[in-house]
Design an enzyme around this catalytic site. Structure first.
Site, PDB file in Angstrom:
ATOM      1  N   ASN A 112       0.855  -1.223   0.046  1.00 25.96           N
ATOM      2  CA  ASN A 112      -0.014  -0.097  -0.049  1.00 25.96           C
ATOM      3  C   ASN A 112       0.780   1.206   0.093  1.00 25.96           C
ATOM      4  OD1 ASN A 112      -1.769   2.024   0.588  1.00 25.96           O
ATOM      5  ND2 ASN A 112      -2.159   1.445   2.744  1.00 25.96           N
ATOM      6  N   LYS A 131       0.067   4.385  -0.259  1.00 31.22           N
ATOM      7  CA  LYS A 131      -0.392   5.546   0.318  1.00 31.22           C
ATOM      8  C   LYS A 131      -0.145   6.812  -0.444  1.00 31.22           C
ATOM      9  CE  LYS A 131      -0.045   3.274   4.661  1.00 31.22           C
ATOM     10  NZ  LYS A 131       0.072   3.452   6.216  1.00 31.22           N
ATOM     11  N   HIS A 157      -9.345   0.726   4.946  1.00 30.16           N
ATOM     12  CA  HIS A 157      -8.022   1.210   5.672  1.00 30.16           C
ATOM     13  C   HIS A 157      -8.218   1.856   6.747  1.00 30.16           C
ATOM     14  CE1 HIS A 157      -3.857   2.493   6.266  1.00 30.16           C
ATOM     15  NE2 HIS A 157      -3.489   1.352   5.851  1.00 30.16           N
ATOM     16  N   GLU A 198      -6.561   4.265   7.831  1.00 29.17           N
ATOM     17  CA  GLU A 198      -6.755   5.811   7.568  1.00 29.17           C
ATOM     18  C   GLU A 198      -7.994   6.424   7.036  1.00 29.17           C
ATOM     19  OE1 GLU A 198      -2.738   5.391   5.277  1.00 29.17           O
ATOM     20  OE2 GLU A 198      -1.893   4.829   7.424  1.00 29.17           O
ATOM     21  N   GLU A 212      -4.902  -5.187  10.797  1.00 28.20           N
ATOM     22  CA  GLU A 212      -4.110  -4.108  10.886  1.00 28.20           C
ATOM     23  C   GLU A 212      -4.421  -3.239  12.214  1.00 28.20           C
ATOM     24  OE1 GLU A 212      -1.801  -2.853   7.033  1.00 28.20           O
ATOM     25  OE2 GLU A 212      -4.205  -1.763   7.121  1.00 28.20           O
ATOM     26  N   GLY A 260       2.511   2.164  10.641  1.00 25.41           N
ATOM     27  CA  GLY A 260       3.658   3.265  10.236  1.00 25.41           C
ATOM     28  C   GLY A 260       4.235   3.821  11.934  1.00 25.41           C
ATOM     29  N   SER A 269       3.733  -2.121  10.183  1.00 28.45           N
ATOM     30  CA  SER A 269       5.213  -2.167  10.450  1.00 28.45           C
ATOM     31  C   SER A 269       5.855  -3.509  10.099  1.00 28.45           C
ATOM     32  CB  SER A 269       5.513  -1.710  11.698  1.00 28.45           C
ATOM     33  OG  SER A 269       4.958  -0.286  12.081  1.00 28.45           O
ATOM     34  N   GLY A 281       2.977  -1.200   4.322  1.00 30.80           N
ATOM     35  CA  GLY A 281       3.080   0.328   3.917  1.00 30.80           C
ATOM     36  C   GLY A 281       4.423   0.695   3.504  1.00 30.80           C
ATOM     37  N   GLY A 282       5.043   1.200   4.453  1.00 34.01           N
ATOM     38  CA  GLY A 282       6.188   1.843   4.436  1.00 34.01           C
ATOM     39  C   GLY A 282       7.349   1.137   3.547  1.00 34.01           C
TER      40      GLY A 282
HETATM   41  P1  PGA Z   1       3.003   0.072   7.490  1.00 30.50           P
HETATM   42  O1  PGA Z   1       1.494   0.528   6.904  1.00 30.50           O
HETATM   43  O2  PGA Z   1       3.506  -1.202   6.981  1.00 30.50           O
HETATM   44  O3  PGA Z   1       3.813   1.358   6.959  1.00 30.50           O
HETATM   45  O4  PGA Z   1       2.939   0.104   9.183  1.00 30.50           O
HETATM   46  C1  PGA Z   1       0.766  -0.673   6.901  1.00 30.50           C
HETATM   47  C2  PGA Z   1      -0.746  -0.135   6.376  1.00 30.50           C
HETATM   48  O5  PGA Z   1      -1.017   1.005   6.113  1.00 30.50           O
HETATM   49  O6  PGA Z   1      -1.212  -0.720   5.309  1.00 30.50           O
END
Ligand code: PGA
Length: 265
Positions: free
Chosen positions: A9, A11, A97, A99, A169, A175, A215, A236-237
């Site tokens: 993802n 983002k 998600h 967010e 999640e 994050g 993470s 994500g990251g």
């Molecule tokens: P992250 O994000 O791996 O940066 O923690 C995961 C996500 O938002 O799907």
């Protein structure tokens, strides 16, 4: 064991050059590698979907959008429909998600509509669930997750579940660099599968892939995805750099028979 599904993802990150470069690097590194053992997908921002589709051509990497609107067309300024996503080559969409839930304020009811519309239109849905830190600390994790699943998947048929992946999640892990322990992840995933069994029966629940997100990195991917109910990762990251994402793919693949030693190091 269910085939692992590792999804990236992006983002609101990268630019057009970076998006294409990342796809090219992933394509090169995935060729003949963990790809055979693990399904891989990327979720770029809307505006980069066409160039990402082009950059991924000829690869096994699937593409999805990070969101979708509930209507087919009309006066919905700023929104994007299922057909539009399919037009540009999406086969997946993220729904719910954290967010979208906690920054944008999307409700279980809206997310249920999005999931139903996406499935009816032929997209595969990654349906995200997960509790806030205060909910976990208040022993409400199971109640929150159960409500998100029951309301979010209401009206979805057992047949349609073949096109649904669940992403657990925990919001406190997204994050933050704080990952759920493998025990915490397994516990939440087993609970999720129990609710799916109740809703759709054991066969569907058993076949449904449940990804962990929050993470995930190369260093923790193998131990997380070794848990019996952890069927992949939503990243994500660490999905923004090919080397980091490939480490997750390869370390996950090591749980499903490795990748033939071609690039696992
Ligand atoms: P992250 O994000 O791996 O940066 O923690 C995961 C996500 O938002 O799907």
């Amino acid at each position: 064991m269910r085939k692992l599904f590792i999804a990236g993802n992006w983002k609101m990150n990268l630019d057009d050059v970076g998006a294409v470069q990342l796809c090219q690097d992933l394509k090169t590194q995935l060729a003949g590698c963990g790809a055979a053992k693990v399904d891989v997908a990327v979720f770029p921002p809307f505006v980069y979907l066409p160039i990402v589709a082009e950059a991924l051509r000829g690869s096994t990497i699937a593409m999805g959008a990070q969101d979708v609107w509930t209507e087919g067309n009309g006066a919905f300024t700023g929104e994007v429909s299922v057909d539009m996503l399919k037009d540009v080559g999406c086969t997946f969409v993220l729904v719910g998600h954290s967010e979208r839930r906690h920054v944008i304020g999307e409700t279980n009811e809206l997310l249920n509509k999005k999931a139903k519309v996406a499935l009816a239109g032929g997209l595969n849905v990654i349906f995200c669930i997960g509790e806030l830190l205060e909910e976990r600390q208040g022993n409400k994790t199971e109640a929150v997750v159960e409500e998100q699943i029951r309301l979010g998947l209401a009206g979805i048929t057992a047949e349609q579940m073949a096109n649904v992946t669940i992403a657990y999640e925990p919001v406190w892990a997204i994050g933050t660099g704080v990952t759920a322990s493998k025990e915490q992840a397994q516990e939440a995933h087993a609970f999720t599968r129990k609710i799916l069994t109740d809703l759709f029966g054991a066969e569907v629940a058993e076949a449904t892939r449940i990804q962990y997100g929050g993470s995930v990195k190369g260093a923790n991917a193998a131990e997380l995805t070794a848990e019996p109910d952890v069927d992949g990762a939503l990243v994500g990251g660490a999905s923004l750099k090919a080397d980091d994402f490939m480490a997750i793919i390869n370390n996950g693949a090591s749980n499903v028979g490795g990748c033939g030693g071609c690039c696992c190091g």
